[in-house]
Design an enzyme around this catalytic site. Structure first.
Site, PDB file in Angstrom:
ATOM      1  N   LYS A   9       1.383   3.974  -8.067  1.00  0.00           N
ATOM      2  CA  LYS A   9       1.336   2.687  -8.802  1.00  0.00           C
ATOM      3  C   LYS A   9       0.699   2.851 -10.174  1.00  0.00           C
ATOM      4  O   LYS A   9       1.227   2.372 -11.165  1.00  0.00           O
ATOM      5  CB  LYS A   9       0.460   1.658  -8.055  1.00  0.00           C
ATOM      6  CG  LYS A   9       0.957   1.169  -6.748  1.00  0.00           C
ATOM      7  CD  LYS A   9       0.122  -0.014  -6.267  1.00  0.00           C
ATOM      8  CE  LYS A   9      -1.334   0.302  -5.996  1.00  0.00           C
ATOM      9  NZ  LYS A   9      -1.579   1.161  -4.832  1.00  0.00           N
ATOM     10  N   ARG A  84      -2.969  -8.116  -2.852  1.00  0.00           N
ATOM     11  CA  ARG A  84      -2.986  -7.153  -1.756  1.00  0.00           C
ATOM     12  C   ARG A  84      -3.086  -7.836  -0.396  1.00  0.00           C
ATOM     13  O   ARG A  84      -3.115  -7.172   0.629  1.00  0.00           O
ATOM     14  CB  ARG A  84      -4.208  -6.261  -1.921  1.00  0.00           C
ATOM     15  CG  ARG A  84      -3.905  -4.785  -1.923  1.00  0.00           C
ATOM     16  CD  ARG A  84      -5.048  -4.136  -2.616  1.00  0.00           C
ATOM     17  NE  ARG A  84      -5.271  -2.773  -2.378  1.00  0.00           N
ATOM     18  CZ  ARG A  84      -5.457  -1.897  -3.363  1.00  0.00           C
ATOM     19  NH1 ARG A  84      -5.332  -2.277  -4.611  1.00  0.00           N
ATOM     20  NH2 ARG A  84      -5.764  -0.666  -3.074  1.00  0.00           N
ATOM     21  N   ARG A 124      -5.697  14.215  -5.135  1.00  0.00           N
ATOM     22  CA  ARG A 124      -6.441  13.411  -6.116  1.00  0.00           C
ATOM     23  C   ARG A 124      -7.939  13.530  -5.877  1.00  0.00           C
ATOM     24  O   ARG A 124      -8.728  13.552  -6.812  1.00  0.00           O
ATOM     25  CB  ARG A 124      -6.000  11.940  -6.023  1.00  0.00           C
ATOM     26  CG  ARG A 124      -6.592  11.100  -7.133  1.00  0.00           C
ATOM     27  CD  ARG A 124      -6.017   9.706  -7.161  1.00  0.00           C
ATOM     28  NE  ARG A 124      -6.514   8.867  -6.088  1.00  0.00           N
ATOM     29  CZ  ARG A 124      -6.063   7.640  -5.822  1.00  0.00           C
ATOM     30  NH1 ARG A 124      -5.084   7.132  -6.545  1.00  0.00           N
ATOM     31  NH2 ARG A 124      -6.571   6.920  -4.853  1.00  0.00           N
ATOM     32  N   ARG A 130     -12.857  10.692  -6.643  1.00  0.00           N
ATOM     33  CA  ARG A 130     -13.118   9.273  -6.361  1.00  0.00           C
ATOM     34  C   ARG A 130     -13.839   9.144  -5.024  1.00  0.00           C
ATOM     35  O   ARG A 130     -13.429   9.756  -4.044  1.00  0.00           O
ATOM     36  CB  ARG A 130     -11.777   8.527  -6.288  1.00  0.00           C
ATOM     37  CG  ARG A 130     -11.569   7.576  -7.451  1.00  0.00           C
ATOM     38  CD  ARG A 130     -10.219   6.960  -7.397  1.00  0.00           C
ATOM     39  NE  ARG A 130     -10.069   5.984  -6.321  1.00  0.00           N
ATOM     40  CZ  ARG A 130      -9.040   5.150  -6.224  1.00  0.00           C
ATOM     41  NH1 ARG A 130      -8.101   5.167  -7.137  1.00  0.00           N
ATOM     42  NH2 ARG A 130      -8.958   4.283  -5.236  1.00  0.00           N
ATOM     43  N   ARG A 141      -7.829   3.373   4.445  1.00  0.00           N
ATOM     44  CA  ARG A 141      -7.094   2.631   3.405  1.00  0.00           C
ATOM     45  C   ARG A 141      -5.608   2.534   3.755  1.00  0.00           C
ATOM     46  O   ARG A 141      -4.958   1.536   3.451  1.00  0.00           O
ATOM     47  CB  ARG A 141      -7.322   3.274   2.036  1.00  0.00           C
ATOM     48  CG  ARG A 141      -8.724   2.920   1.508  1.00  0.00           C
ATOM     49  CD  ARG A 141      -9.207   3.890   0.474  1.00  0.00           C
ATOM     50  NE  ARG A 141      -8.395   3.876  -0.717  1.00  0.00           N
ATOM     51  CZ  ARG A 141      -8.107   4.976  -1.418  1.00  0.00           C
ATOM     52  NH1 ARG A 141      -8.536   6.155  -1.047  1.00  0.00           N
ATOM     53  NH2 ARG A 141      -7.389   4.870  -2.504  1.00  0.00           N
TER      54      ARG A 141
HETATM   55  P1  AMP Z   1      -7.078   1.047  -5.868  1.00  0.00           P
HETATM   56  O1  AMP Z   1      -7.624   1.696  -7.092  1.00  0.00           O
HETATM   57  O2  AMP Z   1      -5.948   0.119  -6.164  1.00  0.00           O
HETATM   58  O3  AMP Z   1      -6.759   2.042  -4.785  1.00  0.00           O
HETATM   59  O4  AMP Z   1      -8.248   0.115  -5.284  1.00  0.00           O
HETATM   60  C1  AMP Z   1      -9.497   0.680  -4.903  1.00  0.00           C
HETATM   61  C2  AMP Z   1     -10.280  -0.299  -4.053  1.00  0.00           C
HETATM   62  O5  AMP Z   1     -10.553  -1.494  -4.794  1.00  0.00           O
HETATM   63  C3  AMP Z   1      -9.584  -0.781  -2.787  1.00  0.00           C
HETATM   64  O6  AMP Z   1      -9.732   0.135  -1.703  1.00  0.00           O
HETATM   65  C4  AMP Z   1     -10.344  -2.085  -2.522  1.00  0.00           C
HETATM   66  O7  AMP Z   1     -11.632  -1.849  -2.015  1.00  0.00           O
HETATM   67  C5  AMP Z   1     -10.506  -2.637  -3.945  1.00  0.00           C
HETATM   68  N1  AMP Z   1      -9.366  -3.492  -4.365  1.00  0.00           N
HETATM   69  C6  AMP Z   1      -8.481  -3.226  -5.355  1.00  0.00           C
HETATM   70  N2  AMP Z   1      -7.586  -4.226  -5.470  1.00  0.00           N
HETATM   71  C7  AMP Z   1      -7.902  -5.133  -4.524  1.00  0.00           C
HETATM   72  C8  AMP Z   1      -7.346  -6.372  -4.113  1.00  0.00           C
HETATM   73  N3  AMP Z   1      -6.263  -6.890  -4.717  1.00  0.00           N
HETATM   74  N4  AMP Z   1      -7.941  -7.043  -3.089  1.00  0.00           N
HETATM   75  C9  AMP Z   1      -9.046  -6.546  -2.492  1.00  0.00           C
HETATM   76  N5  AMP Z   1      -9.606  -5.386  -2.806  1.00  0.00           N
HETATM   77  C10 AMP Z   1      -9.056  -4.653  -3.821  1.00  0.00           C
END
Ligand code: AMP
Length: 192
Positions: A9, A84, A124, A130, A141
């Protein structure tokens, strides 16, 4: 962009934002920046991020809504990582209806199998370090995506704006397919 962790993404959203001159709004990036800056939002979100759980819906809406509105008025946006959950999608839809000028034109689902997702997330982890790319958190996740985010596919399918793209190919091929799709929808360059 609607896809599991590791599906690409961020990479694809970056490219689309650059190509169309629009804002890339990545909820995970915004949350990580809030955590790094130890803001009130960051303090609330940190434990959820570390565990790989979703942060509460209202917190997300607080930090995303204003950014989406500003970007929409400035010409458009690519949303990466939001919504999400169904509750977030419904809240976003209500907001878009209320706010003139904010529309959701296409939802791109990057489809990638679980084994490929795991190997990309592991790669990654060693590249970027991370904190939520550990073995246990990666599995969690993926489960969170399956239980809380996958239902959005049906929601957007029924709204007839869902487009599924094979995300297992090389990034350039994926980008080319997305651009061709957006062009065919009349959303490409020069067509608004
Ligand atoms: P990402 O970088 O998109 O993988 O997001 C990393 C983390 O941020 C996720 O595992 C969640 O803890 C939080 N997060 C990101 N976007 C959302 C969302 N739309 N709703 C809830 N938590 C989010």
């Amino acid at each position: 962009m609607l896809a599991a962790p590791g599906a690409g993404k961020g990479t694809q959203a970056d490219r689309l934002a650059a190509r169309y001159g629009i804002e890339h709004i990545a909820s995970g990036e915004i949350l990580r920046a809030e955590v790094a800056a130890a803001t009130a939002v960051g303090e609330k979100a940190k434990d959820y991020l570390d565990r790989g759980d979703l942060v509460p819906d209202d917190l997300l809406l607080d930090i995303i809504a204003g950014r989406v509105l500003t970007a929409a008025l400035a010409g458009g946006y690519v949303l990466d990582g939001f919504p999400r959950t169904l509750a977030q999608a419904e809240a976003a839809h209500r907001l878009a209806v209320e706010l003139d000028g904010v529309t959701l034109q296409a939802v791109l689902h990057l489809e990638v199998g679980a084994d490929e997702l795991r190997s990309r997330l592991r790669a990654r982890a060693s590249r970027e370090g991370r904190p939520d790319d550990t073995e246990a958190t990666i599995e969690h996740r993926l489960e969170v995506f399956a239980s809380q985010t996958e239902p959005l596919l049906e929601y957007y399918r029924s709204r007839e704006i869902l487009h599924t793209i094979d995300g297992e190919r090389q990034p350039d091929e994926v980008t080319a397919e997305i651009v061709a799709l957006l062009d065919s929808l009349g959303l490409g360059l020069g067509l608004g």
